[in-house]
Design an enzyme around this catalytic site. Structure first.
Site, PDB file in Angstrom:
ATOM      1  N   GLU A  75       0.809  -1.225   0.000  1.00  0.00           N
ATOM      2  CA  GLU A  75       0.000   0.000   0.000  1.00  0.00           C
ATOM      3  C   GLU A  75       0.838   1.270   0.000  1.00  0.00           C
ATOM      4  O   GLU A  75       0.304   2.356  -0.205  1.00  0.00           O
ATOM      5  CB  GLU A  75      -1.015  -0.008   1.150  1.00  0.00           C
ATOM      6  N   ASN A  76       2.145   1.146   0.190  1.00  0.00           N
ATOM      7  CA  ASN A  76       2.989   2.329   0.027  1.00  0.00           C
ATOM      8  C   ASN A  76       3.210   2.663  -1.446  1.00  0.00           C
ATOM      9  O   ASN A  76       3.839   3.679  -1.759  1.00  0.00           O
ATOM     10  CB  ASN A  76       4.325   2.156   0.763  1.00  0.00           C
TER      11      ASN A  76
END
Lengths: 233, 223
Positions: free
Chosen positions: B52-53
């Site tokens: 999710e980064n």
């Protein structure tokens, strides 16, 4: 047009005490390390920081925390900064913890001229307290507001003096949205080039969002968790 | 009753969780046990892991000497690229999460309850980690699978009648996979679907605060 500033120190010279500043980065990946160092050297105080996390002890935003420069922080995660975690447990520091996607979208909304939006993240949890809740198709959503800043510090891989930026790998993270959401966006890059060098089809942040750009003097680019495999014999 | 080391328990959970994967799925593997699931993807199945980064196509840890400070997963560990990977901003990442494009989200938990409520981000007065992307993931992923040890280190149940800790999400968990069992969250309650071969239904229930429903004899969980 030339947005180049000669040094990190010059780029942050007008930042007043009490300013609200966004910091790109995820952990210590893709953080504006030269701009942070320049701000720490100036010892401004009462800063309201916005960033996904506060890095680690002794590097990145952790340096500002240790120097006592931060009045409050808005972010989504604190778990890798021991000092911050202990300040929170002892309730001696103001922090506004919000879901990571809500943080990103509030910043995006600010840059895109959208004052508020509804999101399902956090519905029914303590972060919903005091917020407007509205049902769409039978499901609850929270009203979240745009998040602006006075300054944004962003870090890119390459940039030109018109402020066009290209990020590298997962060092992109929050940098592009933060670049859009501040009154003054200051970018630091590993390689500053002349206009025309970067492929116009591959620009991640169009130069309109960037007000000042510096060539970073030195990059430590520390790794928080070095995980590797053995090279097969 | 076999006594497993923590490492063996974690491997067992990850191995079973990997059976939830299917060919072509875009999945998000959380920090801790969920990260291990990538080691047990069944043969013949290709999934794309999201970090999710800001990455799709997360590969294994890099070979020694090839680690790159600009290439990490959401647990801040150095990773590598798989062919066809791509990068994007945090706003784009959570748009794809919130928009329902992630088929499966695997997360750890401090507590889960029989309504499918999840708590995994803070213990008031003791521990503040922050929710990170967990609240967005449980709200947006099409299926949420909790992978965790069945009880706390002290042996206290973590699968409860009602969570005591602050919620991460309400009625979001669909499946719970532990070192003892696979439990499905249904409108009627928690259904015990699978039990590991070296334990009994009675033992699983005794390690679980919530009542387990057993509409059909539980299958043996693959370990």
């Amino acid at each position: 047009m030339n947005k180049t500033v000669t040094s990190a120190a010059a780029a942050v010279a007008d930042i007043p005490n009490g300013a609200t500043i966004m910091f790109g980065g995820f952990g210590i990946c893709g953080i504006p390390e030269n701009l942070i160092a320049a701000l720490v050297a100036r010892r401004v105080t009462g800063i309201h920081t916005i960033g996904n996390d506060m890095g680690i002890d002794g590097f990145g935003l952790g340096l500002m925390l240790e120097a006592g420069m931060i009045a409050s922080h808005t972010g989504s995660y604190v778990g890798d900064n021991k000092l911050l975690e202990s300040l929170l447990v002892s309730r001696s520091f103001t922090i506004n913890l919000i879901p990571q996607g809500t943080l990103a979208e509030r910043i995006r909304a600010a840059g895109a001229g959208i004052p508020a939006f509804y999101t399902p993240a956090g519905a029914g949890t303590q972060i919903a307290e005091g917020k407007e809740i509205r049902e769409f198709n039978g499901r609850p959503y929270l009203l979240e507001h745009a998040l602006h800043a006075d300054f944004a510090f962003v870090k890119a891989w390459r940039g030109d003096r018109m402020g066009n930026l290209v990020y590298r790998k997962t060092a992109r993270n929050f940098n592009p949205v933060m670049a859009t959401a501040a009154r003054v966006t200051i970018a630091e890059v590993e390689e500053l080039v002349e206009p025309g060098v970067l492929d116009p089809d591959a620009i991640h942040t169009p130069g309109i969002y960037v007000h000042r750009i510096i060539q970073g003097e030195r990059y430590e680019k520390r790794i928080e968790r070095r995980t590797v495999r053995k090279v097969p014999a | 009753m076999t006594h497993l080391t923590d490492q063996k328990k974690r491997e067992r959970i990850a191995r079973r969780a990997a059976l939830e994967l299917y060919d072509g799925a875009y999945v998000n593997l959380g920090i801790g046990i969920p990260t291990l699931i990538a080691n047990y993807v069944p043969a013949g199945i290709a999934v794309v892991c999201q970090a999710e980064n800001g990455m799709l196509g997360v590969g294994p840890y890099p070979f020694e000497g090839q680690e790159d400070a600009d290439l990490i997963n959401a647990g801040k560990e150095t990773v590598s690229e798989l062919p066809g990977c791509c990068y994007f901003s945090s706003a784009d990442s959570f748009a794809m999460i919130r928009g329902g494009h992630i088929a499966l989200s695997f997360l750890g938990a401090m507590e889960v309850d029989e309504l499918g409520n999840l708590a995994n981000w803070t213990i008031p007065g003791k521990l503040v980690k922050g929710m990170g992307g967990a609240m967005d993931l449980v709200a947006g992923a099409r299926r949420v699978v909790v992978t965790m040890e069945h009880t706390s280190k002290k042996g206290a149940p973590k699968i409860l009648h009602r969570c005591n800790l602050p919620f991460t999400g309400i009625a979001v968990v669909e499946t719970i996979i532990t070192d003892l069992a696979v439990i499905r969250v249904t409108k009627q309650g928690l259904v015990l679907e699978e039990v590991v071969p070296d334990t009994t239904v009675e033992h699983v229930q005794s390690a679980t605060e919530a009542a387990l429903l057993i509409p059909a004899p539980p299958r043996i969980m693959a370990v």
